[in-house]
Scaffold this motif. Structure first.
Motif, short mmCIF file in Angstrom:
data_model
loop_
_atom_site.label_atom_id
_atom_site.label_comp_id
_atom_site.label_asym_id
_atom_site.label_seq_id
_atom_site.Cartn_x
_atom_site.Cartn_y
_atom_site.Cartn_z
N THR A 47 22.09 -28.91 35.42
CA THR A 47 22.84 -28.64 34.18
C THR A 47 24.33 -28.48 34.45
OG1 THR A 47 20.90 -27.56 33.22
CG2 THR A 47 23.04 -27.12 32.18
N LEU A 48 24.67 -27.66 35.43
CA LEU A 48 26.09 -27.42 35.72
C LEU A 48 26.68 -28.44 36.69
CD1 LEU A 48 26.21 -23.51 36.02
CD2 LEU A 48 26.54 -24.97 34.00
N LYS A 49 25.80 -29.25 37.31
CA LYS A 49 26.23 -30.31 38.23
C LYS A 49 27.01 -29.76 39.42
CE LYS A 49 24.51 -33.29 35.34
NZ LYS A 49 23.19 -33.91 35.62
N LEU A 50 26.65 -28.56 39.86
CA LEU A 50 27.30 -27.98 41.03
C LEU A 50 26.63 -28.50 42.30
CD1 LEU A 50 27.70 -24.23 39.95
CD2 LEU A 50 29.37 -26.08 39.78
N THR A 97 32.01 -16.44 37.51
CA THR A 97 31.96 -17.06 36.19
C THR A 97 32.91 -18.25 36.05
OG1 THR A 97 33.50 -15.35 35.41
CG2 THR A 97 31.16 -15.00 34.97
N LYS A 98 33.80 -18.41 37.00
CA LYS A 98 34.66 -19.59 37.00
C LYS A 98 33.82 -20.85 37.17
CE LYS A 98 38.50 -21.67 39.59
NZ LYS A 98 39.46 -21.47 40.72
N TYR A 99 32.73 -20.72 37.95
CA TYR A 99 31.87 -21.88 38.23
C TYR A 99 30.53 -21.80 37.51
CZ TYR A 99 35.31 -22.05 41.96
OH TYR A 99 36.49 -22.07 42.66
N VAL A 100 30.07 -20.59 37.22
CA VAL A 100 28.81 -20.39 36.49
C VAL A 100 29.15 -19.60 35.24
CG1 VAL A 100 26.44 -19.54 36.64
CG2 VAL A 100 27.61 -20.33 38.71
N PRO A 101 29.56 -20.29 34.17
CA PRO A 101 30.06 -19.60 32.98
C PRO A 101 28.98 -19.02 32.09
CG PRO A 101 30.16 -21.96 32.64
CD PRO A 101 29.74 -21.75 34.07
N TYR A 102 27.71 -19.40 32.32
CA TYR A 102 26.67 -18.90 31.43
C TYR A 102 25.32 -18.82 32.15
CZ TYR A 102 23.47 -18.44 27.50
OH TYR A 102 22.50 -17.99 26.64
N LEU A 103 24.64 -17.70 31.95
CA LEU A 103 23.27 -17.50 32.42
C LEU A 103 22.54 -16.67 31.36
CD1 LEU A 103 23.70 -16.54 36.20
CD2 LEU A 103 22.62 -18.62 35.33
N ASP A 159 13.29 -19.18 35.78
CA ASP A 159 12.93 -20.40 36.49
C ASP A 159 13.77 -20.49 37.77
OD1 ASP A 159 11.72 -22.79 37.01
OD2 ASP A 159 12.53 -23.87 35.30
N SER A 160 14.01 -21.68 38.26
CA SER A 160 14.83 -21.88 39.45
C SER A 160 16.31 -21.92 39.06
CB SER A 160 14.45 -23.19 40.16
OG SER A 160 15.40 -23.50 41.16
N ILE A 161 17.07 -20.94 39.53
CA ILE A 161 18.51 -20.93 39.24
C ILE A 161 19.18 -22.15 39.88
CG2 ILE A 161 20.68 -19.68 39.58
CD1 ILE A 161 19.13 -17.08 39.40
N PHE A 162 18.73 -22.51 41.08
CA PHE A 162 19.36 -23.64 41.76
C PHE A 162 19.14 -24.95 41.01
CE2 PHE A 162 20.46 -21.01 45.26
CZ PHE A 162 21.42 -21.71 45.96
N HIS A 163 18.00 -25.08 40.36
CA HIS A 163 17.77 -26.28 39.55
C HIS A 163 18.77 -26.32 38.39
CE1 HIS A 163 15.46 -29.53 37.69
NE2 HIS A 163 15.63 -28.92 36.55
N TYR A 164 19.02 -25.19 37.77
CA TYR A 164 19.99 -25.10 36.68
C TYR A 164 21.40 -25.42 37.18
CZ TYR A 164 23.17 -22.75 33.37
OH TYR A 164 24.20 -22.45 32.52
N LYS A 218 19.33 -24.16 49.77
CA LYS A 218 19.01 -24.57 48.41
C LYS A 218 17.96 -23.67 47.78
CE LYS A 218 19.93 -29.38 49.65
NZ LYS A 218 19.36 -30.74 49.76
N GLY A 219 17.81 -22.46 48.29
CA GLY A 219 16.76 -21.59 47.80
C GLY A 219 15.44 -21.96 48.44
N PHE A 220 14.38 -21.14 48.18
CA PHE A 220 13.12 -21.39 48.87
C PHE A 220 12.05 -22.01 47.99
CE2 PHE A 220 13.09 -16.67 47.92
CZ PHE A 220 12.18 -16.72 46.88
N THR A 221 12.42 -22.44 46.78
CA THR A 221 11.43 -23.02 45.87
C THR A 221 10.74 -24.24 46.49
OG1 THR A 221 12.68 -22.25 43.95
CG2 THR A 221 11.05 -23.97 43.57
#
Length: 236
Positions: free
Chosen positions: A165-168, A143-149, A156-161, A81-84
């Protein structure tokens, strides 16, 4: 998300919120069944996940206990889940160098299982801990799963987004580690010397469906990075 995975997440959150430490006892199996209103089999599967991930340990006839999670300042190499969270007590920041869509290289295409003509998001940033360069991070997102950055998101934390937000839902990841030497560009980013040692980590993240969606390449500064791995148990 499967029910037992949901219960595992809830128990782990309970440990965190309650600030339970190594060796502290959790509610009994029967109490967990009652508290979460699920079957015995669901709780047993949830506890199995937590034990495998080093969150708890079970002693037959005695109960369920919290396992020490981390030594302060160390990054968990098993965590996907990242190191944050591992470095929550430190000042973490990022210098975003690039955020753009590109056509994937053959390596990226093979890992993300996408065609060479399908654009992916490319993110390059320097991560800092207490204003000291910790690592260079290059990530490629399907981009099929992450359509926008954009820059604001990746500062900030990409994993939080991805989660909020994307509910992945990230199910697991594969890590590949090697020791190497820094090239001139890498050294300049990390404020080190060319040919200084570095830990290179390639990581491929998968969704609950088993589909890969994020291929990341990390180069760590040996002065500011520390790691740990928890074993899942030993057969006797």
């Amino acid at each position: 998300m499967l029910k037992y995975q949901e219960i595992a997440n809830q128990i782990e959150e309970y440990i965190r919120v309650s600030k339970l430490e190594q060796g502290e006892k959790l509610p009994s199996l029967e109490d967990l069944i009652t508290n979460y209103e699920v079957s015995k089999n669901t709780v047993i599967k949830a506890l199995s996940i937590l034990e495998k991930n080093g969150v708890i340990y079970q002693v037959r006839g005695s109960g369920i206990f919290v396992r020490r999670q981390n030594r302060k300042g160390y990054i968990n190499l098993i965590n996907n889940k990242g190191f944050t969270d591992d470095l929550a007590d430190f000042n973490l920041s990022a210098n975003v160098l690039e955020v753009k869509t590109i056509l994937p290289t053959q390596e990226v295409s093979d890992n993300l299982k996408c065609s060479l003509t399908q654009e992916v998001y490319y993110v390059k940033r320097i991560r800092f801990i207490n204003k000291q360069a910790l690592c260079i991070e290059e990530s490629y997102f399907n981009t099929k799963y992450v359509p926008y950055l954009n820059k604001e998101i990746v500062e900030d934390s990409i994993f939080h987004y991805l989660k909020e937000t994307l509910k992945l839902k990230v199910r697991f990841s594969d890590k590949y580690l090697r020791i190497g030497k820094l090239n001139q560009t890498e050294a300049s980013y990390l404020n080190l010397n060319t040919h200084d040692p570095a830990l290179h980590v390639d990581e491929l993240f998968y969704l609950m469906s088993g589909e890969p969606f994020d291929f990341s390449k990390m180069t760590y500064n040996y002065n500011h990075s520390q790691f740990f791995i928890q074993s899942s148990g030993m057969d006797k």
